[in-house]
Design a protein around this motif. Structure first.
Motif, short mmCIF file in Angstrom:
data_model
loop_
_atom_site.label_atom_id
_atom_site.label_comp_id
_atom_site.label_asym_id
_atom_site.label_seq_id
_atom_site.Cartn_x
_atom_site.Cartn_y
_atom_site.Cartn_z
N GLU A 93 0.85 -1.18 0.00
CA GLU A 93 0.00 0.00 0.00
C GLU A 93 0.89 1.24 0.00
O GLU A 93 2.06 1.19 0.40
CB GLU A 93 -0.94 -0.02 1.19
CG GLU A 93 -1.90 -1.21 1.16
CD GLU A 93 -2.92 -1.19 2.27
OE1 GLU A 93 -3.21 -0.10 2.81
OE2 GLU A 93 -3.45 -2.28 2.58
N ILE A 94 0.34 2.35 -0.45
CA ILE A 94 1.12 3.58 -0.65
C ILE A 94 0.43 4.74 0.06
O ILE A 94 -0.80 4.90 -0.02
CB ILE A 94 1.25 3.90 -2.15
CG1 ILE A 94 2.04 2.79 -2.86
CG2 ILE A 94 1.91 5.26 -2.38
CD1 ILE A 94 2.00 2.89 -4.38
N LEU A 95 1.22 5.54 0.76
CA LEU A 95 0.73 6.78 1.34
C LEU A 95 1.52 7.94 0.74
O LEU A 95 2.74 8.03 0.93
CB LEU A 95 0.90 6.79 2.86
CG LEU A 95 0.53 8.11 3.55
CD1 LEU A 95 -0.96 8.41 3.41
CD2 LEU A 95 0.94 8.10 5.02
N VAL A 96 0.84 8.81 0.02
CA VAL A 96 1.45 10.04 -0.50
C VAL A 96 1.23 11.14 0.53
O VAL A 96 0.10 11.41 0.93
CB VAL A 96 0.83 10.43 -1.85
CG1 VAL A 96 1.43 11.76 -2.34
CG2 VAL A 96 1.04 9.34 -2.88
N VAL A 97 2.33 11.75 0.98
CA VAL A 97 2.25 12.86 1.94
C VAL A 97 2.60 14.13 1.18
O VAL A 97 3.77 14.40 0.90
CB VAL A 97 3.20 12.65 3.13
CG1 VAL A 97 3.04 13.78 4.15
CG2 VAL A 97 2.95 11.29 3.79
N ASP A 98 1.58 14.91 0.83
CA ASP A 98 1.81 16.07 -0.03
C ASP A 98 1.77 17.37 0.77
O ASP A 98 0.84 17.61 1.54
CB ASP A 98 0.77 16.13 -1.14
CG ASP A 98 1.08 17.24 -2.13
OD1 ASP A 98 2.14 17.14 -2.80
OD2 ASP A 98 0.30 18.21 -2.21
N ASP A 99 2.77 18.20 0.55
CA ASP A 99 2.90 19.49 1.26
C ASP A 99 2.29 20.63 0.45
O ASP A 99 2.96 21.64 0.17
CB ASP A 99 4.37 19.78 1.55
CG ASP A 99 4.87 19.06 2.78
OD1 ASP A 99 4.13 18.23 3.33
OD2 ASP A 99 6.02 19.31 3.20
N ALA A 100 1.02 20.49 0.08
CA ALA A 100 0.30 21.53 -0.65
C ALA A 100 1.05 21.96 -1.91
O ALA A 100 1.25 23.16 -2.17
CB ALA A 100 0.05 22.74 0.26
N SER A 101 1.45 20.98 -2.71
CA SER A 101 2.20 21.27 -3.93
C SER A 101 1.41 22.17 -4.87
O SER A 101 0.27 21.85 -5.24
CB SER A 101 2.52 19.96 -4.67
OG SER A 101 3.32 19.12 -3.90
N PRO A 102 1.99 23.29 -5.31
CA PRO A 102 1.26 24.17 -6.22
C PRO A 102 1.12 23.63 -7.63
O PRO A 102 0.33 24.16 -8.42
CB PRO A 102 2.10 25.45 -6.21
CG PRO A 102 3.45 25.04 -5.77
CD PRO A 102 3.26 23.88 -4.84
N ASP A 103 1.86 22.54 -7.96
CA ASP A 103 1.80 22.01 -9.33
C ASP A 103 0.69 20.97 -9.52
O ASP A 103 0.57 20.38 -10.60
CB ASP A 103 3.14 21.42 -9.74
CG ASP A 103 3.44 20.09 -9.05
OD1 ASP A 103 2.79 19.79 -8.01
OD2 ASP A 103 4.31 19.34 -9.54
N GLY A 104 -0.11 20.72 -8.48
CA GLY A 104 -1.22 19.79 -8.61
C GLY A 104 -0.88 18.36 -8.24
O GLY A 104 -1.68 17.45 -8.51
N THR A 105 0.26 18.13 -7.59
CA THR A 105 0.61 16.77 -7.19
C THR A 105 -0.46 16.16 -6.29
O THR A 105 -0.86 15.00 -6.47
CB THR A 105 1.96 16.75 -6.45
OG1 THR A 105 2.98 17.28 -7.29
CG2 THR A 105 2.34 15.33 -6.05
N GLY A 106 -0.91 16.92 -5.31
CA GLY A 106 -1.92 16.41 -4.38
C GLY A 106 -3.21 16.04 -5.06
O GLY A 106 -3.84 15.02 -4.75
N GLU A 107 -3.63 16.87 -6.02
CA GLU A 107 -4.87 16.59 -6.74
C GLU A 107 -4.74 15.32 -7.58
O GLU A 107 -5.66 14.50 -7.64
CB GLU A 107 -5.24 17.77 -7.63
CG GLU A 107 -5.70 19.01 -6.88
CD GLU A 107 -4.56 19.82 -6.29
OE1 GLU A 107 -3.37 19.42 -6.44
OE2 GLU A 107 -4.85 20.86 -5.65
#
Length: 244
Positions: free
Chosen positions: A31-45
């Motif tokens: 399983e994978i957990l992505v921890v995104d720091d509010a990336s402005p390039d849309g990584t989190g989305e």
């Protein structure tokens, strides 16, 4: 063993899909957990869309870019609140190859509590690094071993697998280190807690997409903290000798 791979991201929209695809190829049950720091390039989305399509992917959104160490602590804490037996960490930029994950997990199954994917032990390699990065990384690890005596070939490496018990024994909330220093700090804490550390050789590939997060503040923090930790460690050794 139920395995989670924690991937911190900041502006990794182009590289993250390739990293997840590589994990799926080599460790399909993980399983994978992505921890995104509010990336402005849309990584989190993008990660949210991937999670909606694949129940083995989760996303932890943080509201600001607070550093690699804080992102990993958040991811590790999330993992410990769930029933994962092994928690891995790897970069999103493609420098850590999915094909090397099975040997990290095999070493955990063999009895190690922390397995480090090492560039600087026999069999390890680095691809497409300039000479100055080679010198910086090798020099940093020589400095760590001279100051602290950890006996680890690549204490600054960020490609790792932890047994749950090792992470649970560490006071994660007390960790403030970032970058290279975070990895050294974690190695030190696992060692001091009496857990077994192993290294396996990996091939580190310089990122082809995005920009490196390395900067002078990370190097300065590591040099200062390693010197302090080394003095503290040597001081404890001297006190133990005097008590004999």
């Amino acid at each position: 063993m139920k395995t989670l791979i924690v991937i911190p991201t900041y502006n990794e929209r182009d590289s993250l899909p390739h990293t997840i695809e590589s994990i799926r190829t080599w460790v399909p049950a993980a399983e994978i957990l992505v921890v995104d720091d509010a990336s402005p390039d849309g990584t989190g989305e993008w990660a949210d869309e991937a999670a909606a399509a694949d129940p083995r992917i989760s996303v932890l959104h943080r509201t600001a870019k607070n550093g690699l160490g804080a992102a990993y602590v958040a991811g590790f804490t999330w993992a410990l609140e769930r029933d994962y037996a092994v928690i891995c960490e790897m970069d999103a930029d493609g420098s850590h190859r999915g094909r090397d994950l099975p040997q990290l997990l095999a070493a955990i199954e063999g009895g190690a509590d922390l397995v480090i994917g090492s560039r600087w032990i026999p069999g390890g390699a680095v691809v497409n690094w300039p000479r100055n990065r080679h010198l910086l990384s090798r020099g940093a690890n020589l400095y760590v071993n001279a100051a602290m005596g950890l006996g680890v070939g690549d204490a600054t490496a960020g490609f790792r697998a932890y047994r749950r018990e090792a992470l649970a024994a560490i006071a994660l909330d007390d960790i403030e280190s970032q970058g290279y220093c975070f990895q050294i700090d974690m190695t030190k804490r696992v060692d001091e807690a009496g857990f077994r550390i192993a290294e396996v050789p990996i091939t580190f590939v310089e990122r082809e997409l995005g920009e490196s997060k390395m900067h002078g503040g990370i190097i300065s923090e590591a040099m200062t903290n390693v010197a302090r930790w080394g003095l503290e460690r040597r001081g404890r050794q001297v006190r133990r000798l005097l008590r004999r």
